[in-house]
Design a protein around this motif. Structure first.
Motif, PDB file in Angstrom:
ATOM      1  N   ARG A   1      11.621  -4.419  -8.219  1.00 61.47           N
ATOM      2  CA  ARG A   1      10.580  -4.217  -9.231  1.00 61.47           C
ATOM      3  C   ARG A   1       9.313  -4.944  -8.790  1.00 61.47           C
ATOM      4  O   ARG A   1       9.266  -6.176  -8.790  1.00 61.47           O
ATOM      5  N   LEU A   2       8.320  -4.187  -8.396  1.00 61.60           N
ATOM      6  CA  LEU A   2       7.070  -4.768  -7.916  1.00 61.60           C
ATOM      7  C   LEU A   2       6.053  -4.893  -9.048  1.00 61.60           C
ATOM      8  O   LEU A   2       6.111  -4.167 -10.036  1.00 61.60           O
ATOM      9  N   ARG A   3       5.112  -5.813  -8.866  1.00 57.65           N
ATOM     10  CA  ARG A   3       4.012  -5.992  -9.820  1.00 57.65           C
ATOM     11  C   ARG A   3       2.694  -5.995  -9.062  1.00 57.65           C
ATOM     12  O   ARG A   3       2.653  -6.230  -7.847  1.00 57.65           O
ATOM     13  N   LEU A   4       1.612  -5.770  -9.789  1.00 59.48           N
ATOM     14  CA  LEU A   4       0.288  -5.817  -9.182  1.00 59.48           C
ATOM     15  C   LEU A   4       0.082  -7.177  -8.523  1.00 59.48           C
ATOM     16  O   LEU A   4       0.406  -8.212  -9.099  1.00 59.48           O
ATOM     17  N   GLY A   5      -0.449  -7.163  -7.294  1.00 63.45           N
ATOM     18  CA  GLY A   5      -0.748  -8.413  -6.615  1.00 63.45           C
ATOM     19  C   GLY A   5       0.368  -8.917  -5.724  1.00 63.45           C
ATOM     20  O   GLY A   5       0.139  -9.833  -4.926  1.00 63.45           O
ATOM     21  N   ASP A   6       1.582  -8.342  -5.827  1.00 62.04           N
ATOM     22  CA  ASP A   6       2.692  -8.801  -4.985  1.00 62.04           C
ATOM     23  C   ASP A   6       2.373  -8.563  -3.512  1.00 62.04           C
ATOM     24  O   ASP A   6       1.872  -7.499  -3.131  1.00 62.04           O
ATOM     25  N   ARG A   7       2.679  -9.534  -2.678  1.00 63.67           N
ATOM     26  CA  ARG A   7       2.494  -9.405  -1.234  1.00 63.67           C
ATOM     27  C   ARG A   7       3.821  -8.945  -0.641  1.00 63.67           C
ATOM     28  O   ARG A   7       4.860  -9.573  -0.875  1.00 63.67           O
ATOM     29  N   ILE A   8       3.794  -7.860   0.113  1.00 60.29           N
ATOM     30  CA  ILE A   8       5.035  -7.258   0.599  1.00 60.29           C
ATOM     31  C   ILE A   8       4.910  -6.830   2.058  1.00 60.29           C
ATOM     32  O   ILE A   8       3.805  -6.732   2.604  1.00 60.29           O
ATOM     33  N   GLU A   9       6.068  -6.609   2.667  1.00 57.00           N
ATOM     34  CA  GLU A   9       6.126  -6.078   4.037  1.00 57.00           C
ATOM     35  C   GLU A   9       6.633  -4.640   3.948  1.00 57.00           C
ATOM     36  O   GLU A   9       7.642  -4.377   3.291  1.00 57.00           O
ATOM     37  N   VAL A  10       5.934  -3.715   4.602  1.00 56.87           N
ATOM     38  CA  VAL A  10       6.266  -2.293   4.493  1.00 56.87           C
ATOM     39  C   VAL A  10       6.373  -1.663   5.875  1.00 56.87           C
ATOM     40  O   VAL A  10       5.857  -2.180   6.867  1.00 56.87           O
ATOM     41  N   LYS A  11       7.046  -0.507   5.890  1.00 57.54           N
ATOM     42  CA  LYS A  11       7.161   0.280   7.112  1.00 57.54           C
ATOM     43  C   LYS A  11       6.509   1.630   6.876  1.00 57.54           C
ATOM     44  O   LYS A  11       6.697   2.242   5.827  1.00 57.54           O
ATOM     45  N   VAL A  12       5.730   2.102   7.850  1.00 51.91           N
ATOM     46  CA  VAL A  12       5.069   3.400   7.734  1.00 51.91           C
ATOM     47  C   VAL A  12       6.072   4.496   8.074  1.00 51.91           C
ATOM     48  O   VAL A  12       6.639   4.528   9.172  1.00 51.91           O
ATOM     49  N   PHE A  13       6.312   5.391   7.105  1.00 49.54           N
ATOM     50  CA  PHE A  13       7.260   6.495   7.322  1.00 49.54           C
ATOM     51  C   PHE A  13       6.547   7.744   7.840  1.00 49.54           C
ATOM     52  O   PHE A  13       7.048   8.420   8.728  1.00 49.54           O
ATOM     53  N   SER A  14       5.402   8.061   7.267  1.00 49.16           N
ATOM     54  CA  SER A  14       4.659   9.236   7.738  1.00 49.16           C
ATOM     55  C   SER A  14       3.178   9.023   7.476  1.00 49.16           C
ATOM     56  O   SER A  14       2.787   8.231   6.602  1.00 49.16           O
ATOM     57  N   LEU A  15       2.364   9.745   8.237  1.00 54.38           N
ATOM     58  CA  LEU A  15       0.911   9.584   8.164  1.00 54.38           C
ATOM     59  C   LEU A  15       0.253  10.959   8.240  1.00 54.38           C
ATOM     60  O   LEU A  15       0.518  11.731   9.148  1.00 54.38           O
ATOM     61  N   ASP A  16      -0.594  11.266   7.234  1.00 61.11           N
ATOM     62  CA  ASP A  16      -1.336  12.528   7.209  1.00 61.11           C
ATOM     63  C   ASP A  16      -2.817  12.174   7.199  1.00 61.11           C
ATOM     64  O   ASP A  16      -3.405  11.900   6.158  1.00 61.11           O
ATOM     65  N   ILE A  17      -3.428  12.147   8.392  1.00 61.03           N
ATOM     66  CA  ILE A  17      -4.822  11.711   8.519  1.00 61.03           C
ATOM     67  C   ILE A  17      -5.769  12.697   7.842  1.00 61.03           C
ATOM     68  O   ILE A  17      -6.755  12.297   7.217  1.00 61.03           O
ATOM     69  N   ILE A  18      -5.480  14.006   7.940  1.00 58.51           N
ATOM     70  CA  ILE A  18      -6.368  15.020   7.353  1.00 58.51           C
ATOM     71  C   ILE A  18      -6.426  14.861   5.839  1.00 58.51           C
ATOM     72  O   ILE A  18      -7.504  14.868   5.239  1.00 58.51           O
ATOM     73  N   ARG A  19      -5.268  14.723   5.213  1.00 57.61           N
ATOM     74  CA  ARG A  19      -5.228  14.567   3.754  1.00 57.61           C
ATOM     75  C   ARG A  19      -5.344  13.100   3.334  1.00 57.61           C
ATOM     76  O   ARG A  19      -5.324  12.792   2.139  1.00 57.61           O
ATOM     77  N   ARG A  20      -5.426  12.209   4.329  1.00 55.92           N
ATOM     78  CA  ARG A  20      -5.578  10.766   4.094  1.00 55.92           C
ATOM     79  C   ARG A  20      -4.456  10.248   3.174  1.00 55.92           C
ATOM     80  O   ARG A  20      -4.716   9.649   2.116  1.00 55.92           O
ATOM     81  N   ARG A  21      -3.238  10.472   3.617  1.00 56.31           N
ATOM     82  CA  ARG A  21      -2.075  10.023   2.869  1.00 56.31           C
ATOM     83  C   ARG A  21      -1.142   9.233   3.785  1.00 56.31           C
ATOM     84  O   ARG A  21      -0.877   9.640   4.915  1.00 56.31           O
ATOM     85  N   ILE A  22      -0.658   8.107   3.260  1.00 60.75           N
ATOM     86  CA  ILE A  22       0.261   7.256   4.009  1.00 60.75           C
ATOM     87  C   ILE A  22       1.522   7.061   3.178  1.00 60.75           C
ATOM     88  O   ILE A  22       1.444   6.611   2.033  1.00 60.75           O
ATOM     89  N   SER A  23       2.655   7.402   3.742  1.00 58.88           N
ATOM     90  CA  SER A  23       3.935   7.223   3.054  1.00 58.88           C
ATOM     91  C   SER A  23       4.613   5.987   3.617  1.00 58.88           C
ATOM     92  O   SER A  23       4.794   5.865   4.837  1.00 58.88           O
ATOM     93  N   LEU A  24       4.971   5.057   2.731  1.00 53.25           N
ATOM     94  CA  LEU A  24       5.521   3.776   3.149  1.00 53.25           C
ATOM     95  C   LEU A  24       6.926   3.570   2.604  1.00 53.25           C
ATOM     96  O   LEU A  24       7.378   4.279   1.695  1.00 53.25           O
ATOM     97  N   GLY A  25       7.599   2.581   3.146  1.00 58.43           N
ATOM     98  CA  GLY A  25       8.899   2.147   2.642  1.00 58.43           C
ATOM     99  C   GLY A  25       8.890   0.635   2.535  1.00 58.43           C
ATOM    100  O   GLY A  25       8.336  -0.052   3.404  1.00 58.43           O
ATOM    101  N   LEU A  26       9.471   0.101   1.485  1.00 67.36           N
ATOM    102  CA  LEU A  26       9.491  -1.351   1.280  1.00 67.36           C
ATOM    103  C   LEU A  26      10.550  -1.993   2.165  1.00 67.36           C
ATOM    104  O   LEU A  26      11.708  -1.552   2.204  1.00 67.36           O
ATOM    105  N   LEU A  27      10.153  -3.042   2.886  1.00 63.71           N
ATOM    106  CA  LEU A  27      11.102  -3.816   3.679  1.00 63.71           C
ATOM    107  C   LEU A  27      11.527  -5.075   2.923  1.00 63.71           C
ATOM    108  O   LEU A  27      12.701  -5.341   2.739  1.00 63.71           O
ATOM    109  N   ARG A  28      10.517  -5.846   2.456  1.00 65.36           N
ATOM    110  CA  ARG A  28      10.837  -7.051   1.684  1.00 65.36           C
ATOM    111  C   ARG A  28       9.587  -7.568   0.981  1.00 65.36           C
ATOM    112  O   ARG A  28       8.456  -7.262   1.377  1.00 65.36           O
ATOM    113  N   ALA A  29       9.830  -8.344  -0.061  1.00 71.32           N
ATOM    114  CA  ALA A  29       8.734  -9.013  -0.761  1.00 71.32           C
ATOM    115  C   ALA A  29       8.500 -10.365  -0.096  1.00 71.32           C
ATOM    116  O   ALA A  29       9.458 -11.058   0.265  1.00 71.32           O
ATOM    117  N   LEU A  30       7.228 -10.719   0.073  1.00 69.71           N
ATOM    118  CA  LEU A  30       6.880 -11.972   0.765  1.00 69.71           C
ATOM    119  C   LEU A  30       6.579 -13.082  -0.237  1.00 69.71           C
ATOM    120  O   LEU A  30       6.268 -12.827  -1.380  1.00 69.71           O
TER     121      LEU A  30
END
Length: 631
Positions: free
Chosen positions: A602-631
């Motif tokens: 359960r994340l909250r605004l302002g939480d610092r986290i480590e993420v992994k990039v799953f996919s990247l769509d530069i044309i539509r400017r979309r980044i899909s991420l996955g949570l690794l851990r909360a810092l």
């Protein structure tokens, strides 16, 4: 004979409609439908709506249309691309998510989606059986009667009952989704308002822009305006800082006021300004200052800068520059600055424009009052916007407090609030615990001391105007007697409140005696005793918001083109919704962690986290991420 009843068939049809209407309004039938609706496997299905048939037009209109046709088609395609997920979408209503309902509703209103509620045939089957038991079992049984009633049941279901069920299902789904959206907004707003303040720092606020330049506003550690300016950075051009007037002006301001922190707005030209600042910092342009910057949300800043509140606070200042000052203050004291903006304009919600405005405003106003009351306010420096949000106060009472403060000087203790017109015993009881009297501001010299002195003499003051150290805590005046007795038991003096030795004595007594036993000894509830002891252990400079996540500062940035699928990055949560969390990873646009990749965190605004990039769509400017851990 009346027109329309000329044949037996017309008569039977009229009877059928009467019976169908009776069935659809029967209380027992409605109760059955409610139960069937709860138990049935009803599905929500959406598809891409078919384009409306274009009316025939003459050649002149077609030529005129051709000029803007490509643009219109491009805009339409852009809107449609947002709803691609729902072009072939089907889900049981018991499993549909609130954000999906709101998205479907919006797509339907934009005529992009076609929505259907599929009710299973089992509902009609059970309805026919019920009506048979309810009506056909009574009275004479003959074929004409059975036929007309059977036809009436079918007609009632098709023409009246099924549309009613569809409306009820859509209404219930929308109502639940709207309630969920309000809850998301309220939760995010609370976290945003309780962002820790950066006290004791001079901050430069930058409201970025292209044509009108980047507006600058620098504020002192107390939030007072020190200077304003406008620069026009040479975006995209490599220029030596020595020959760049914007870089020289920035350095001059930062060095003059010894400012090391920059609050950069996230609006138009943010990305370019961010890159510009990063290059200057990387090249050591601000040496010997170790300058850092952070991205601050501009939501509501432009609205505030043009408001009467801002004009009153900065009467001779350009509204464009006021927004830069507001950004700097949002870093220094987020709560004090954000309360000046209507909560709905702060942009931390989910489909907020699709939610009833009244319901949203009421819920958000309650959150603001809760946050202001939780943190408390220094009555001698608090703005009207902040005071009116304190529990028990309103706009009129806040004005009277400021008026009293202006005429009589700073409040010395809480009891003086009773001298303010409009604050009676009940109001005082509600607001006193959230009002703080801070010695540094209570002893501030008033410029009109001679005039104030004469006014004080004319007043018949029935309230002691001596300082009470307990007024700087969250302890309510009603509990002062208990607090003083407890302090005496600890062998401490109230004048030493906040000093290390005082805090140590309080802590030792609580640990030794136990909270439950102390509550029994002083004849108060355990919760009240805990509130008193915790209030006495807090140092004067402590801020309750310090326990929350602080802003993320940077000296450089990455580019969207620099990251790739599989990259591991750190970032800060910018928004939380039912479908996932948006994360600022420092590339100019926020990435999305879908709910399925949050790993039950359960994340909250302002939480610092480590993420992994799953996919990247530069044309539509979309980044899909996955949570690794909360810092």
């Amino acid at each position: 004979m009346k027109k329309g009843l000329a044949s037996i068939k017309d008569v039977e049809l009229g009877i059928q409609h009467i019976i169908a209407d009776i069935i659809s309004k029967d209380r027992d039938v409605l109760d059955l439908l409610h139960k069937l609706k709860e138990d049935a496997n009803i599905w929500l299905t959406t598809s891409k709506s078919r384009p409306a048939k274009e009316a025939k037009t003459d050649n002149k209109k077609d030529v005129k249309k051709g000029r803007d046709g490509r643009k219109d088609n491009k805009d339409k395609a852009f809107v449609e691309s947002k709803f691609e997920t729902y072009f072939n979408f089907s889900v049981p209503i018991k499993s549909v998510k609130p954000y999906q309902v709101l998205a479907v509703n919006r797509g339907e209103s934009l005529k992009v989606l076609s929505v259907k509620i599929n009710i299973p045939d089992l509902v009609l089957h059970d309805l026919v059986k019920f009506c048979g038991r309810h009506w056909l079992c009574r009275g004479l049984s003959y074929s004409l009667r059975r036929r007309i009633i059977d036809q009436s049941i079918g007609d009632s279901y098709t023409r009246l009952i099924q549309p009613l069920l569809v409306r009820q299902v859509r209404s219930e789904l929308t109502r639940k989704a709207e309630h969920a959206a309000v809850e998301v907004f309220a939760t995010n707003l609370k976290t945003l308002l309780l962002t820790p303040p950066l006290r004791g720092n001079t901050v430069l606020g930058i409201d970025p822009g292209f044509r009108n330049g980047c507006k600058l506003g620098i504020t002192s550690h107390t939030g007072s305006l020190l200077a304003t300016d406008v620069i026009y950075p040479p975006f995209g051009r490599q220029i030596n800082p020595d020959s760049d007037s914007s870089a020289c002006k920035l350095k001059e301001l930062l060095v003059k006021y010894n400012c090391k922190l920059i609050a950069l707005g996230n609006g138009t030209a943010c990305r370019e300004t961010e890159a510009y600042l990063s290059d200057l910092i990387k090249n050591g342009w601000f040496y010997p200052l170790d300058v850092q910057f952070t991205i601050v949300s501009e939501q509501g800043a432009s609205i505030y800068s043009c408001s009467p509140v801002a004009q009153k606070e900065f009467p001779d200042t350009d509204p464009n520059v006021i927004s830069a000052v507001s950004l700097a203050r949002r870093l220094q004291d987020p709560l004090g600055e954000l309360v000046k903006v209507e909560p709905k304009h702060l942009g931390v919600g989910m489909y907020q424009h699709d939610v009833p405005e009244k319901e949203l405003s009421c819920a958000l106003d309650e959150v603001v009052v809760e946050c202001v009351s939780f943190v408390g306010v220094d009555v001698n420096i608090a703005s009207h916007c902040l005071l009116r949000r304190v529990a028990g106060l309103n706009s009129s009472r806040a004005e009277k407090i400021i008026e009293w403060r202006s005429n009589n000087g700073p409040f010395i203790n809480r009891q003086q609030l009773k001298q303010v017109k409009g604050i009676g015993p009940k109001t005082f009881e509600q607001c006193a615990g959230f009002i703080r009297i801070i010695p540094e501001t209570a002893q501030k010299k008033n410029t009109n001391s001679a005039e104030n002195s004469s006014q004080r003499k004319k007043q018949k003051l029935s309230i002691d105007d001596t300082e009470n150290p307990l007024d700087r805590t969250w302890i309510h005046p009603e509990s002062y007697s208990v607090a003083l007795r407890f302090i005496a038991k600890c062998g401490a003096k109230v004048e030493d409140l906040g000093k290390p030795d005082f805090v140590s004595k309080i802590s030792i007594t609580v640990t030794t005696a136990g909270l439950k036993e102390l509550a029994e000894e002083f004849d108060v509830p355990e919760a009240q005793m805990k509130l008193i002891t915790e209030g006495l252990k807090v140092t004067p400079e402590h801020d309750l918001r310090s326990e929350f996540q602080k802003p993320l500062f940077r000296r450089s940035i990455s580019s969207l083109e620099d990251i790739h699928a599989g990259a591991v990055l750190t970032g800060r949560v910018r928004n939380v919704t039912h479908f996932g969390a948006f994360v600022d990873i420092g590339v100019g646009i926020d990435g999305l962690i879908p709910q399925s990749r949050l790993r039950n965190t359960r994340l909250r605004l302002g939480d610092r986290i480590e993420v992994k990039v799953f996919s990247l769509d530069i044309i539509r400017r979309r980044i899909s991420l996955g949570l690794l851990r909360a810092l």
